[in-house]
Design a protein around this motif. Structure first.
Motif, PDB file in Angstrom:
ATOM      1  N   PHE A  22      23.861  -4.297   0.137  1.00 38.84           N
ATOM      2  CA  PHE A  22      23.240  -3.512   0.802  1.00 38.84           C
ATOM      3  C   PHE A  22      22.376  -2.565   0.257  1.00 38.84           C
ATOM      4  O   PHE A  22      21.104  -2.408   0.936  1.00 38.84           O
ATOM      5  N   SER A  23      22.872  -1.987  -0.548  1.00 40.01           N
ATOM      6  CA  SER A  23      21.703  -0.732  -1.468  1.00 40.01           C
ATOM      7  C   SER A  23      20.383  -1.552  -1.687  1.00 40.01           C
ATOM      8  O   SER A  23      19.252  -0.875  -1.599  1.00 40.01           O
ATOM      9  N   PHE A  24      20.745  -2.663  -2.649  1.00 38.25           N
ATOM     10  CA  PHE A  24      19.722  -3.137  -3.303  1.00 38.25           C
ATOM     11  C   PHE A  24      18.655  -3.997  -2.369  1.00 38.25           C
ATOM     12  O   PHE A  24      17.419  -3.713  -2.142  1.00 38.25           O
ATOM     13  N   SER A  25      18.999  -4.264  -1.270  1.00 39.09           N
ATOM     14  CA  SER A  25      18.346  -4.995  -0.087  1.00 39.09           C
ATOM     15  C   SER A  25      17.484  -3.657   0.494  1.00 39.09           C
ATOM     16  O   SER A  25      16.295  -4.030   0.937  1.00 39.09           O
ATOM     17  N   LEU A  26      17.818  -2.585   0.618  1.00 42.27           N
ATOM     18  CA  LEU A  26      17.127  -1.667   1.189  1.00 42.27           C
ATOM     19  C   LEU A  26      16.162  -1.016   0.251  1.00 42.27           C
ATOM     20  O   LEU A  26      15.056  -0.841   0.797  1.00 42.27           O
ATOM     21  N   ILE A  27      16.684  -1.226  -0.905  1.00 41.41           N
ATOM     22  CA  ILE A  27      15.447  -0.908  -2.002  1.00 41.41           C
ATOM     23  C   ILE A  27      14.373  -1.948  -2.027  1.00 41.41           C
ATOM     24  O   ILE A  27      13.148  -1.534  -2.188  1.00 41.41           O
ATOM     25  N   LEU A  28      14.831  -3.042  -2.031  1.00 37.89           N
ATOM     26  CA  LEU A  28      13.877  -4.027  -2.011  1.00 37.89           C
ATOM     27  C   LEU A  28      12.743  -4.110  -0.971  1.00 37.89           C
ATOM     28  O   LEU A  28      11.667  -4.306  -0.841  1.00 37.89           O
ATOM     29  N   LEU A  29      13.396  -3.951   0.309  1.00 36.72           N
ATOM     30  CA  LEU A  29      12.639  -3.758   1.414  1.00 36.72           C
ATOM     31  C   LEU A  29      11.676  -2.769   1.349  1.00 36.72           C
ATOM     32  O   LEU A  29      10.459  -2.842   1.796  1.00 36.72           O
ATOM     33  N   SER A  30      12.001  -1.230   0.955  1.00 40.10           N
ATOM     34  CA  SER A  30      11.301  -0.525   0.883  1.00 40.10           C
ATOM     35  C   SER A  30      10.087  -0.398  -0.299  1.00 40.10           C
ATOM     36  O   SER A  30       8.974  -0.176  -0.163  1.00 40.10           O
ATOM     37  N   VAL A  31      10.648  -1.059  -1.506  1.00 34.85           N
ATOM     38  CA  VAL A  31       9.649  -1.432  -2.465  1.00 34.85           C
ATOM     39  C   VAL A  31       8.321  -2.559  -2.028  1.00 34.85           C
ATOM     40  O   VAL A  31       7.361  -2.204  -2.204  1.00 34.85           O
ATOM     41  N   LEU A  32       8.999  -3.419  -1.200  1.00 32.96           N
ATOM     42  CA  LEU A  32       7.872  -4.387  -0.661  1.00 32.96           C
ATOM     43  C   LEU A  32       6.971  -3.767   0.327  1.00 32.96           C
ATOM     44  O   LEU A  32       5.862  -4.088   0.267  1.00 32.96           O
ATOM     45  N   GLU A  33       7.829  -2.914   1.096  1.00 34.83           N
ATOM     46  CA  GLU A  33       6.901  -2.352   2.119  1.00 34.83           C
ATOM     47  C   GLU A  33       5.842  -1.514   1.355  1.00 34.83           C
ATOM     48  O   GLU A  33       4.475  -1.349   1.828  1.00 34.83           O
ATOM     49  N   SER A  34       6.341  -0.573   0.548  1.00 34.19           N
ATOM     50  CA  SER A  34       5.519   0.312  -0.279  1.00 34.19           C
ATOM     51  C   SER A  34       4.090  -0.591  -1.026  1.00 34.19           C
ATOM     52  O   SER A  34       2.971  -0.035  -0.892  1.00 34.19           O
ATOM     53  N   PHE A  35       4.849  -1.600  -1.593  1.00 38.51           N
ATOM     54  CA  PHE A  35       3.697  -2.378  -2.128  1.00 38.51           C
ATOM     55  C   PHE A  35       2.675  -3.111  -1.224  1.00 38.51           C
ATOM     56  O   PHE A  35       1.575  -3.108  -1.380  1.00 38.51           O
ATOM     57  N   ASP A  36       3.231  -3.552   0.195  1.00 36.37           N
ATOM     58  CA  ASP A  36       2.407  -4.127   0.899  1.00 36.37           C
ATOM     59  C   ASP A  36       1.264  -3.168   1.419  1.00 36.37           C
ATOM     60  O   ASP A  36       0.060  -3.419   1.850  1.00 36.37           O
ATOM     61  N   GLU A  37       1.668  -1.895   1.392  1.00 40.50           N
ATOM     62  CA  GLU A  37       0.868  -0.831   1.998  1.00 40.50           C
ATOM     63  C   GLU A  37      -0.178  -0.597   1.069  1.00 40.50           C
ATOM     64  O   GLU A  37      -1.328  -0.279   1.247  1.00 40.50           O
ATOM     65  N   THR A  38      -0.041  -0.637  -0.445  1.00 42.10           N
ATOM     66  CA  THR A  38      -0.838  -0.356  -1.459  1.00 42.10           C
ATOM     67  C   THR A  38      -1.839  -1.437  -1.531  1.00 42.10           C
ATOM     68  O   THR A  38      -2.883  -1.293  -1.671  1.00 42.10           O
ATOM     69  N   ILE A  39      -1.410  -2.782  -1.403  1.00 42.27           N
ATOM     70  CA  ILE A  39      -2.035  -4.059  -1.439  1.00 42.27           C
ATOM     71  C   ILE A  39      -3.109  -3.829  -0.381  1.00 42.27           C
ATOM     72  O   ILE A  39      -4.484  -4.097  -0.429  1.00 42.27           O
ATOM     73  N   ASP A  40      -2.652  -3.342   0.973  1.00 42.75           N
ATOM     74  CA  ASP A  40      -3.527  -3.350   1.997  1.00 42.75           C
ATOM     75  C   ASP A  40      -4.399  -2.373   2.054  1.00 42.75           C
ATOM     76  O   ASP A  40      -5.667  -2.612   2.182  1.00 42.75           O
ATOM     77  N   GLN A  41      -4.098  -1.277   1.305  1.00 48.59           N
ATOM     78  CA  GLN A  41      -5.286  -0.089   1.247  1.00 48.59           C
ATOM     79  C   GLN A  41      -6.255  -0.463   0.222  1.00 48.59           C
ATOM     80  O   GLN A  41      -7.310  -0.257   0.339  1.00 48.59           O
ATOM     81  N   ALA A  42      -5.839  -1.348  -0.958  1.00 48.32           N
ATOM     82  CA  ALA A  42      -6.567  -1.662  -2.008  1.00 48.32           C
ATOM     83  C   ALA A  42      -7.642  -2.736  -1.423  1.00 48.32           C
ATOM     84  O   ALA A  42      -8.891  -2.760  -1.826  1.00 48.32           O
ATOM     85  N   THR A  43      -6.911  -3.655  -0.718  1.00 49.47           N
ATOM     86  CA  THR A  43      -8.009  -4.742   0.067  1.00 49.47           C
ATOM     87  C   THR A  43      -8.857  -4.177   1.089  1.00 49.47           C
ATOM     88  O   THR A  43     -10.009  -4.641   0.980  1.00 49.47           O
ATOM     89  N   ARG A  44      -8.607  -3.009   1.847  1.00 51.18           N
ATOM     90  CA  ARG A  44      -9.288  -2.423   2.810  1.00 51.18           C
ATOM     91  C   ARG A  44     -10.752  -1.543   1.798  1.00 51.18           C
ATOM     92  O   ARG A  44     -11.889  -1.779   2.356  1.00 51.18           O
ATOM     93  N   GLU A  45     -10.348  -0.942   0.637  1.00 53.70           N
ATOM     94  CA  GLU A  45     -11.490  -0.418  -0.019  1.00 53.70           C
ATOM     95  C   GLU A  45     -12.207  -1.575  -0.611  1.00 53.70           C
ATOM     96  O   GLU A  45     -13.497  -1.350  -0.731  1.00 53.70           O
ATOM     97  N   GLN A  46     -11.706  -2.615  -0.996  1.00 52.78           N
ATOM     98  CA  GLN A  46     -12.351  -3.674  -1.582  1.00 52.78           C
ATOM     99  C   GLN A  46     -13.303  -4.307  -0.764  1.00 52.78           C
ATOM    100  O   GLN A  46     -14.719  -4.358  -0.757  1.00 52.78           O
ATOM    101  N   MET A  47     -12.814  -4.701   0.627  1.00 48.22           N
ATOM    102  CA  MET A  47     -13.824  -5.175   1.690  1.00 48.22           C
ATOM    103  C   MET A  47     -14.608  -3.995   2.165  1.00 48.22           C
ATOM    104  O   MET A  47     -15.776  -4.389   2.591  1.00 48.22           O
TER     105      MET A  47
END
Length: 465
Positions: A22-47
């Motif tokens: 349960f704990s690592f699932s929450l961590i995994l989801l949090s990291v993935l969400e944070s990474f998605d936000e980072t990729i989205d922001q980097a993609t927006r800046e590039q575009m």
């Protein structure tokens, strides 16, 4: 399920696995969400950078018409058949006005919506079996401009593959971390529960009869448990020994009444051949007396097994009537030996205690004297007056003219099951019972040489006199 939860280790591992999952699932989801936000922001800046390059290449608007140079100056826009970057310019009403050389004249399946309030839009479209990222910027080129939509298009596989690779690696390392943590926790639990396994093994050995108690050095939490178990084992052993001792004492005490009944049985057989009414009545009376005595003995021993040797309330018991009762019984049992029983009891001989205890003590001692004597038994009783710090004491001397007891055997015969003479029948219980009772009254029992040639048993008991 019961087998899985049948041990503390299994329960702890299951609970820990659920918690870690349960704990690592929450961590995994949090990291993935944070990474998605980072990729989205980097993609927006590039575009946004691509869109700005396209807007910078737009020359100007003349009479409401957009004038664009043949080449933008950006290699990726100006490279034919390039799928890396495409550019499109739409009018405010959605009409395609211009498209980059890299688009190779291919239409785009996208309809922009001009909206200066929400001038930036990032979305995805499917085209030619591929996924593309579409970035739209709505703007005015001048104060009188009708407005334009600048749209850039790039393949999404680059960004999606980054997310997929990161997600796969993250899941792999999280899984490895979970397995490592579970393994470490399993080892910690194995080490922590080792004392309980040792206790379990020793209990199994106790149950199989190979061990008497739990031994070893244990942690403080387990030590309390092992001490309690050992106390319980000792209590159970003492209880068993107490029951065994009670049964031995009871059987030993019933021997004399049973011997008397056996003698009466022989007499009844004789009377059956030549009946004598008076003799039969007397035999019946004696049989009834012995049966009552046996009931009394059984009740006495049952009472002792429950409450202990004697209570706080003590009676004043005349010794002589007890001796006379025993004399009558023993003379019947040993009638064939024609024993001369001599008594010399001072009238002041009073026993302060339970009458059944006195009967048990004297019964065992006189039975031994009758059994091992040649033909004479003597019982002397008197009270020693109080001297200095010593209270008055009741002293009873039992002598016989038998072979006596050797000096080296005089301590041993007071131990249960030890006998000085193995030729005559017996279990070696009587003297042990007497010693136990005497010590219960803070008295003493001593074996000496008798003036009759055999053994003298000296019984010393406290008295109130």
């Amino acid at each position: 399920m019961k087998r899985l939860t049948g041990s503390l280790k299994s329960r702890a591992i299951i609970a820990l696995s659920i918690l870690l999952g349960f704990s690592f699932s929450l961590i995994l989801l949090s990291v993935l969400e944070s990474f998605d936000e980072t990729i989205d922001q980097a993609t927006r800046e590039q575009m946004a950078s691509n869109a700005n390059a396209l807007m910078a290449a737009a020359a100007k608007e003349v009479d409401g018409q957009l004038l664009m140079p043949e080449r933008t100056g950006v290699k990726r826009f100006d490279k034919p058949n390039s799928d890396l970057l495409r550019g499109y310019i739409f009018s405010a009403n959605g009409k395609l006005l211009w498209q980059s050389i890299s688009s190779n004249g291919k239409p785009i399946d996208y309809q922009p919506v001009f909206d200066l309030d929400h001038r930036v839009e990032l979305t995805t479209i499917e085209m030619d079996g591929k996924t593309y990222l579409v970035y739209e910027v709505d703007t005015l080129l001048g104060s009188s401009s009708s407005g334009y939509c600048f749209v850039t298009l790039v393949p999404a596989n680059k960004y999606l593959s980054i997310v997929e690779i990161f997600t796969n690696h993250l899941r792999m390392w999280v899984s490895i971390a979970v397995l490592l943590v579970v393994a470490v926790c399993w080892m910690v639990l194995w080490w922590s529960l080792k004392p309980f396994r040792e206790v379990e093994e020793q209990i199994s050995e106790i149950e199989s009869g190979h061990r008497d108690s739990i031994e070893g050095s244990f942690p403080s939490e387990v030590k309390r448990l092992t001490d309690s178990i050992n106390t319980l084992i000792i209590s159970e052993q003492q209880q068993r020994q107490k029951y065994r001792t009670t049964m031995d004492d009871l059987a030993h005490s019933l021997k004399t009444p049973l011997a008397v009944l056996q003698s009466f049985s022989s007499s009844l057989k004789i009377q059956s051949k030549a009946p004598n009414e008076a003799e039969i009545v007397n035999l019946c009376k004696n049989i009834n007396s012995q049966v009552q005595r046996m009931n009394q003995i059984i009740g006495y021993h049952l009472h002792r097994s429950v409450t202990g040797h004697h209570g706080l309330l003590r009676q004043s018991v005349q010794v002589e009537p007890v001796v006379n009762e025993l004399k009558t019984t023993l003379e019947k049992v040993y009638s064939g030996k024609q024993i001369n029983f001599i008594t010399a009891l001072d009238p002041s001989c009073i026993f302060h205690g339970d009458e059944d205890d006195l009967l048990e003590m004297l019964g065992n001692l006189l039975t031994n004297a009758f059994k091992f004597c040649n033909n004479t038994v003597s019982l002397t009783g008197y009270v020693e007056s109080k001297q200095h710090n010593q209270p008055a004491r009741l002293t009873l001397l039992i002598d016989d003219d038998g072979s006596g007891i050797d000096q080296e055997d005089r301590e041993q015969v007071f131990h249960r099951g030890i006998r000085a003479d193995c030729e005559k029948p017996g279990q070696g219980i009587g003297l042990a019972v007497v010693k136990d009772l005497v010590e219960g009254y803070q008295g003493h029992i001593i074996i000496e040489d008798s003036s009759l040639g055999g053994a003298r048993i000296k019984l010393i008991l406290p008295t109130k006199a």
